[in-house]
Design an enzyme around this catalytic site. Structure first.
Site, PDB file in Angstrom:
ATOM      1  N   LYS A 169      -4.510   8.882 -10.319  1.00 39.13           N
ATOM      2  CA  LYS A 169      -5.803   9.010 -10.983  1.00 39.13           C
ATOM      3  C   LYS A 169      -5.629   9.779 -12.280  1.00 39.13           C
ATOM      4  O   LYS A 169      -4.897  10.783 -12.322  1.00 39.13           O
ATOM      5  CB  LYS A 169      -6.775   9.802 -10.103  1.00 39.13           C
ATOM      6  N   LYS A 268     -12.184  -4.546  -2.810  1.00 35.87           N
ATOM      7  CA  LYS A 268     -12.566  -3.667  -1.702  1.00 35.87           C
ATOM      8  C   LYS A 268     -13.605  -4.392  -0.882  1.00 35.87           C
ATOM      9  O   LYS A 268     -14.680  -4.719  -1.389  1.00 35.87           O
ATOM     10  CB  LYS A 268     -13.134  -2.353  -2.244  1.00 35.87           C
TER      11      LYS A 268
HETATM   12  O1  OSB Z   1     -11.098   4.078  -7.553  1.00 35.43           O
HETATM   13  O2  OSB Z   1      -9.864   3.055  -6.163  1.00 35.43           O
HETATM   14  C1  OSB Z   1     -10.679   3.945  -6.434  1.00 35.43           C
HETATM   15  C2  OSB Z   1     -11.156   6.270  -3.450  1.00 35.43           C
HETATM   16  C3  OSB Z   1     -12.517   6.325  -3.403  1.00 35.43           C
HETATM   17  C4  OSB Z   1     -13.270   5.661  -4.338  1.00 35.43           C
HETATM   18  C5  OSB Z   1     -12.636   4.917  -5.333  1.00 35.43           C
HETATM   19  C6  OSB Z   1     -11.253   4.837  -5.366  1.00 35.43           C
HETATM   20  C7  OSB Z   1     -10.498   5.537  -4.426  1.00 35.43           C
HETATM   21  C8  OSB Z   1      -9.052   5.561  -4.418  1.00 35.43           C
HETATM   22  C9  OSB Z   1      -8.364   5.930  -3.132  1.00 35.43           C
HETATM   23  O3  OSB Z   1      -8.373   5.340  -5.373  1.00 35.43           O
HETATM   24  C10 OSB Z   1      -7.913   4.728  -2.394  1.00 35.43           C
HETATM   25  C11 OSB Z   1      -7.513   5.069  -0.981  1.00 35.43           C
HETATM   26  O4  OSB Z   1      -6.409   5.541  -0.789  1.00 35.43           O
HETATM   27  O5  OSB Z   1      -8.315   4.888  -0.054  1.00 35.43           O
HETATM   28 MG    MG Z   2     -10.319   2.518  -8.651  1.00 42.73          MG
END
Ligand code: OSB
Ligand code: MG
Length: 375
Positions: A169, A268
């Protein structure tokens, strides 16, 4: 098949350590566990993945629970389901609210899989006509770090555990600069950055710096819902853009494709309203040359099992954000553990989603009021 009982239970999971993204830093993750009981006596499980705050998507745990009780369950009540795909059709009169829909829809897929004595992965494979794998190569998503030393140690630790792709991130240009500096010294793996909408077109120069850093893709650099700005950036940036926050539906993927907003899609299942929609998106991406891979959002064990079944499809070869059970939580909601072995997680062996709630959580869930009989 008819759904005859529905229960839900909000549940707090405590992270081992805070997870920071451009949206927020979280230490507690609230999910809602769902159980649907069908007229053949089977139990199907779902997990509501909305966050507490409406910053990653417009839904929250509370709004989604409200939509489930007031708008979605009344639509399901007394309906005869002939296949799991019926659910998204039945829900079509309700706009948006994808995470609320997905929580119920995945539970229905679990029911159909159990009814047919098949694993969820096998059922998804049959319904999509895509082959699936038992062992799935996965990646890890690491929270944002300010210091180069911390970034390096987190990445190296993940590499040692065997993760095959690292997503980091970033929340500003200075973190991008820091990553670019350490990139040449990192283990030989696939890397990508996720900006969670923290940049604008004014930052093109800083983003172009990343072209030297050898990364697989840059996830959601610009504003949520802005397809045209991403298209403008993709024209100028020699790194594939991956859209996450923009993608709620197949229509969104089509828009991204036709405008040229991205070359990859972080899929997702909860953000797109469930597995039937996810399969349609995979089909579209496959025929139009968009890379599609399975994302995550700090799921508990039920959500993780559904993600793993989706990620088992061979059309998703790029390692997803599905980490081992020991990654996030002090204690998870399921009995089973997902262990990383040579960078891979293995599908559970039993039918349906293949995992079971811990006994005391299951008992608590089953004691909740029946949401179908109060309608
Ligand atoms: O932006 O992909 C994302 C987690 C929560 C909300 C958004 C994101 C994420 C992650 C973590 O990047 C992904 C995971 O390991 O579950
Ligand atoms: Mg993301």
């Amino acid at each position: 098949m008819k759904i005859i009982h529905a229960k839900m239970l909000p549940y707090n999971l405590k992270l081992k350590k805070p997870f920071r993204s451009a949206h927020e830093t979280i230490l507690f993750r609230t999910i809602t566990l769902i159980v649907l009981v069908s007229d053949d006596g089977q139990r199907g499980y779902g997990e509501l993945e909305a966050f507490t705050e409406p910053n990653y998507t417009p839904e929250t745990q509370k709004t989604a629970r409200f939509i489930i009780c007031q708008h979605l369950l009344p639509l399901l009540k007394n309906k005869k389901l002939t296949c799991p795909e019926d659910v998204s059709t039945i829900f079509a009169t309700v706009q948006g609210n994808q995470m609320a829909k997905a929580a119920l829809e995945t539970a229905v897929w679990d029911l159909f899989a159990k009814h047919a004595h098949k694993s969820l992965a096998q059922l998804l494979s049959e319904h999509s006509q895509l082959r699936y794998r038992q062992n799935i190569t996965v990646g890890i998503s690491l929270g944002a770090q300010v210091e180069a030393s911390k970034m390096t140690s987190e990445i190296s630790a993940a590499a040692v555990q065997g993760y095959q792709r690292i997503k980091l991130k970033v929340t500003n240009s200075s973190e991008i600069k820091t990553f670019s500096k350490i990139r040449p010294f990192l283990p030989k793996l696939k890397y990508m950055l996720d900006a969670n909408s923290s940049f604008s077109l004014k930052n093109i120069a800083q983003l172009k710096e990343l072209e030297k850093a050898d990364i697989s893709m840059l996830e959601q650099p610009l504003a949520t819902t802005d397809f045209s700005a991403h298209a403008e950036l993709q024209k100028q940036l020699h790194i594939p853009i991956c859209l996450d926050e923009n993608i709620f539906s197949l229509d969104d993927v089509r828009t991204a494709y036709h405008l040229g907003s991205a070359q990859a899609i972080n899929l997702k299942l909860s953000r797109v309203g469930g597995l039937a929609n996810a399969l349609q998106i995979i089909r579209f991406c496959n025929t139009h040359g968009l890379l599609v891979w399975c994302g995550g959002m700090l799921e508990g064990g039920i959500g993780r099992a559904a993600n793993l079944a989706l990620a088992s499809l061979e059309s998703l070869p790029f390692p997803g954000d599905i980490s081992a059970s020991n990654r996030y939580y002090q204690e998870d909601v399921i009995e089973e553990q997902f262990h990383l072995k040579s960078g891979k997680l293995t599908l559970p062996a039993s039918i349906g989603i293949g995992v079971t709630l811990k006994k005391e959580i299951e008992d608590h869930l089953l004691k909740q009021i029946d949401l179908l009989n109060t309608l």
